[in-house]
Design a protein around this motif. Sequence first.
Motif, PDB file in Angstrom:
ATOM      1  N   GLU A   1       0.843  -1.195   0.000  1.00 25.48           N
ATOM      2  CA  GLU A   1       0.000   0.000   0.000  1.00 25.48           C
ATOM      3  C   GLU A   1       0.881   1.248   0.000  1.00 25.48           C
ATOM      4  O   GLU A   1       0.623   2.220  -0.718  1.00 25.48           O
ATOM      5  CB  GLU A   1      -0.913  -0.027   1.228  1.00 25.48           C
ATOM      6  CG  GLU A   1      -1.974   1.057   1.176  1.00 25.48           C
ATOM      7  CD  GLU A   1      -2.812   1.149   2.440  1.00 25.48           C
ATOM      8  OE1 GLU A   1      -2.357   0.701   3.517  1.00 25.48           O
ATOM      9  OE2 GLU A   1      -3.924   1.707   2.348  1.00 25.48           O
ATOM     10  N   ARG A   2       1.937   1.219   0.802  1.00 25.33           N
ATOM     11  CA  ARG A   2       2.845   2.375   0.859  1.00 25.33           C
ATOM     12  C   ARG A   2       3.581   2.566  -0.466  1.00 25.33           C
ATOM     13  O   ARG A   2       3.789   3.695  -0.910  1.00 25.33           O
ATOM     14  CB  ARG A   2       3.862   2.190   1.993  1.00 25.33           C
ATOM     15  CG  ARG A   2       3.270   2.470   3.362  1.00 25.33           C
ATOM     16  CD  ARG A   2       4.172   1.970   4.453  1.00 25.33           C
ATOM     17  NE  ARG A   2       5.401   2.755   4.593  1.00 25.33           N
ATOM     18  CZ  ARG A   2       6.415   2.398   5.367  1.00 25.33           C
ATOM     19  NH1 ARG A   2       6.366   1.266   6.045  1.00 25.33           N
ATOM     20  NH2 ARG A   2       7.474   3.162   5.467  1.00 25.33           N
ATOM     21  N   LEU A   3       4.007   1.449  -1.082  1.00 25.03           N
ATOM     22  CA  LEU A   3       4.727   1.565  -2.355  1.00 25.03           C
ATOM     23  C   LEU A   3       3.832   2.213  -3.411  1.00 25.03           C
ATOM     24  O   LEU A   3       4.246   3.132  -4.116  1.00 25.03           O
ATOM     25  CB  LEU A   3       5.207   0.192  -2.829  1.00 25.03           C
ATOM     26  CG  LEU A   3       5.884   0.187  -4.217  1.00 25.03           C
ATOM     27  CD1 LEU A   3       7.126   1.075  -4.239  1.00 25.03           C
ATOM     28  CD2 LEU A   3       6.246  -1.238  -4.646  1.00 25.03           C
ATOM     29  N   TRP A   4       2.588   1.741  -3.515  1.00 27.75           N
ATOM     30  CA  TRP A   4       1.662   2.280  -4.524  1.00 27.75           C
ATOM     31  C   TRP A   4       1.458   3.775  -4.299  1.00 27.75           C
ATOM     32  O   TRP A   4       1.423   4.557  -5.245  1.00 27.75           O
ATOM     33  CB  TRP A   4       0.330   1.528  -4.428  1.00 27.75           C
ATOM     34  CG  TRP A   4      -0.558   1.680  -5.625  1.00 27.75           C
ATOM     35  CD1 TRP A   4      -1.754   2.346  -5.687  1.00 27.75           C
ATOM     36  CD2 TRP A   4      -0.348   1.136  -6.933  1.00 27.75           C
ATOM     37  NE1 TRP A   4      -2.294   2.262  -6.934  1.00 27.75           N
ATOM     38  CE2 TRP A   4      -1.452   1.517  -7.730  1.00 27.75           C
ATOM     39  CE3 TRP A   4       0.669   0.361  -7.515  1.00 27.75           C
ATOM     40  CZ2 TRP A   4      -1.567   1.162  -9.079  1.00 27.75           C
ATOM     41  CZ3 TRP A   4       0.542   0.006  -8.848  1.00 27.75           C
ATOM     42  CH2 TRP A   4      -0.551   0.405  -9.612  1.00 27.75           C
ATOM     43  N   TRP A   5       1.360   4.167  -3.054  1.00 32.35           N
ATOM     44  CA  TRP A   5       1.183   5.589  -2.713  1.00 32.35           C
ATOM     45  C   TRP A   5       2.438   6.389  -3.076  1.00 32.35           C
ATOM     46  O   TRP A   5       2.343   7.468  -3.663  1.00 32.35           O
ATOM     47  CB  TRP A   5       0.865   5.700  -1.211  1.00 32.35           C
ATOM     48  CG  TRP A   5       0.739   7.102  -0.725  1.00 32.35           C
ATOM     49  CD1 TRP A   5      -0.356   7.911  -0.856  1.00 32.35           C
ATOM     50  CD2 TRP A   5       1.742   7.853  -0.040  1.00 32.35           C
ATOM     51  NE1 TRP A   5      -0.084   9.140  -0.292  1.00 32.35           N
ATOM     52  CE2 TRP A   5       1.186   9.139   0.212  1.00 32.35           C
ATOM     53  CE3 TRP A   5       3.043   7.591   0.382  1.00 32.35           C
ATOM     54  CZ2 TRP A   5       1.907  10.141   0.869  1.00 32.35           C
ATOM     55  CZ3 TRP A   5       3.755   8.582   1.037  1.00 32.35           C
ATOM     56  CH2 TRP A   5       3.186   9.833   1.274  1.00 32.35           C
ATOM     57  N   LEU A   6       3.615   5.842  -2.758  1.00 28.69           N
ATOM     58  CA  LEU A   6       4.867   6.526  -3.105  1.00 28.69           C
ATOM     59  C   LEU A   6       5.009   6.693  -4.618  1.00 28.69           C
ATOM     60  O   LEU A   6       5.538   7.693  -5.092  1.00 28.69           O
ATOM     61  CB  LEU A   6       6.083   5.741  -2.593  1.00 28.69           C
ATOM     62  CG  LEU A   6       6.394   5.803  -1.102  1.00 28.69           C
ATOM     63  CD1 LEU A   6       7.506   4.819  -0.759  1.00 28.69           C
ATOM     64  CD2 LEU A   6       6.799   7.219  -0.686  1.00 28.69           C
ATOM     65  N   LEU A   7       4.538   5.723  -5.369  1.00 25.07           N
ATOM     66  CA  LEU A   7       4.642   5.774  -6.826  1.00 25.07           C
ATOM     67  C   LEU A   7       3.661   6.784  -7.418  1.00 25.07           C
ATOM     68  O   LEU A   7       3.751   7.124  -8.589  1.00 25.07           O
ATOM     69  CB  LEU A   7       4.376   4.386  -7.437  1.00 25.07           C
ATOM     70  CG  LEU A   7       5.409   3.299  -7.112  1.00 25.07           C
ATOM     71  CD1 LEU A   7       4.927   1.943  -7.624  1.00 25.07           C
ATOM     72  CD2 LEU A   7       6.783   3.642  -7.699  1.00 25.07           C
ATOM     73  N   GLY A   8       2.718   7.255  -6.601  1.00 26.28           N
ATOM     74  CA  GLY A   8       1.753   8.245  -7.071  1.00 26.28           C
ATOM     75  C   GLY A   8       0.387   7.659  -7.390  1.00 26.28           C
ATOM     76  O   GLY A   8      -0.463   8.331  -7.965  1.00 26.28           O
ATOM     77  N   GLY A   9       0.161   6.393  -7.023  1.00 20.00           N
ATOM     78  CA  GLY A   9      -1.108   5.730  -7.342  1.00 20.00           C
ATOM     79  C   GLY A   9      -2.201   5.930  -6.315  1.00 20.00           C
ATOM     80  O   GLY A   9      -3.313   5.421  -6.468  1.00 20.00           O
TER      81      GLY A   9
END
Length: 234
Positions: free
Chosen positions: A111-119
């Motif tokens: 969830e954090r990765l997707w958010w960091l990627l801008g998703g």
Amino acid sequence: MALGNVEDIVPVSVIGLKAVLPRFGDAQLTLEDQAGSTLGLLFPLGEGIALTDVSGDDFHRCPNCDLPVESLASPYCSETCKAQAAFVRQLRGALATGSILSPEKQTAFGERLWWLLGGGLPMREARIPESAKRQVIKRSGGACEFCREPMTAVENFGSGCNRPLHLRAVCVDCSRTKAYGDLEFSQSAPVVAMLRDLSQRINTVVPMRPCDDPDHWDWRSFVAQRRSRRFELE
Ligand SMILES: [Zn+2]
Ligand SMILES: [Zn+2]
Ligand SMILES: [Zn+2]
């Protein structure tokens, strides 16, 4: 990093992690599994990811991105850099101890990765209470709160908190949330570039940047060094 029993520690590589993750892009999975599957976007060593020199140890620069920073409140140039470094450091820790093999951890990191990627935060948004949605819709009058076009969704804004203060009514154009598994988004050039950078830092045996090191990173001492070395510049 707090360690449990030594017997509990089974380090996992990015390749080993990818082998056990839920399949990316499978919309039949639970949102938790879909979130976890985004970790599968990380590149293992070898796939265009090579080991490079250690950097990020200049006290007058952001340890995450090397931009000049003189703040004595935080080592980082921005909240984004702070969040990126925390992701890299904590995922390195979870791989080193093998705790990343737990599906709950995979969901949280994914969830954090997707958010960091801008998703954005699709899982969080799926859980926005109806009462909070109604308040946002009432506040916005049914219009996008960025451009005043008709709204199509309610999204998190800034923090991942689901109170109306942190929610915004958005239209299709202003919406930033991407569904987990969105290939067009996950294969876009800026997303792939960020994935390569993060993957490199996560894969290396020796941390590339001091802020990537779960065992030794100490932001207070980094800022203290910045303060004490300030005068050397003058
Ligand atoms: Zn930075
Ligand atoms: Zn809009
Ligand atoms: Zn809040």
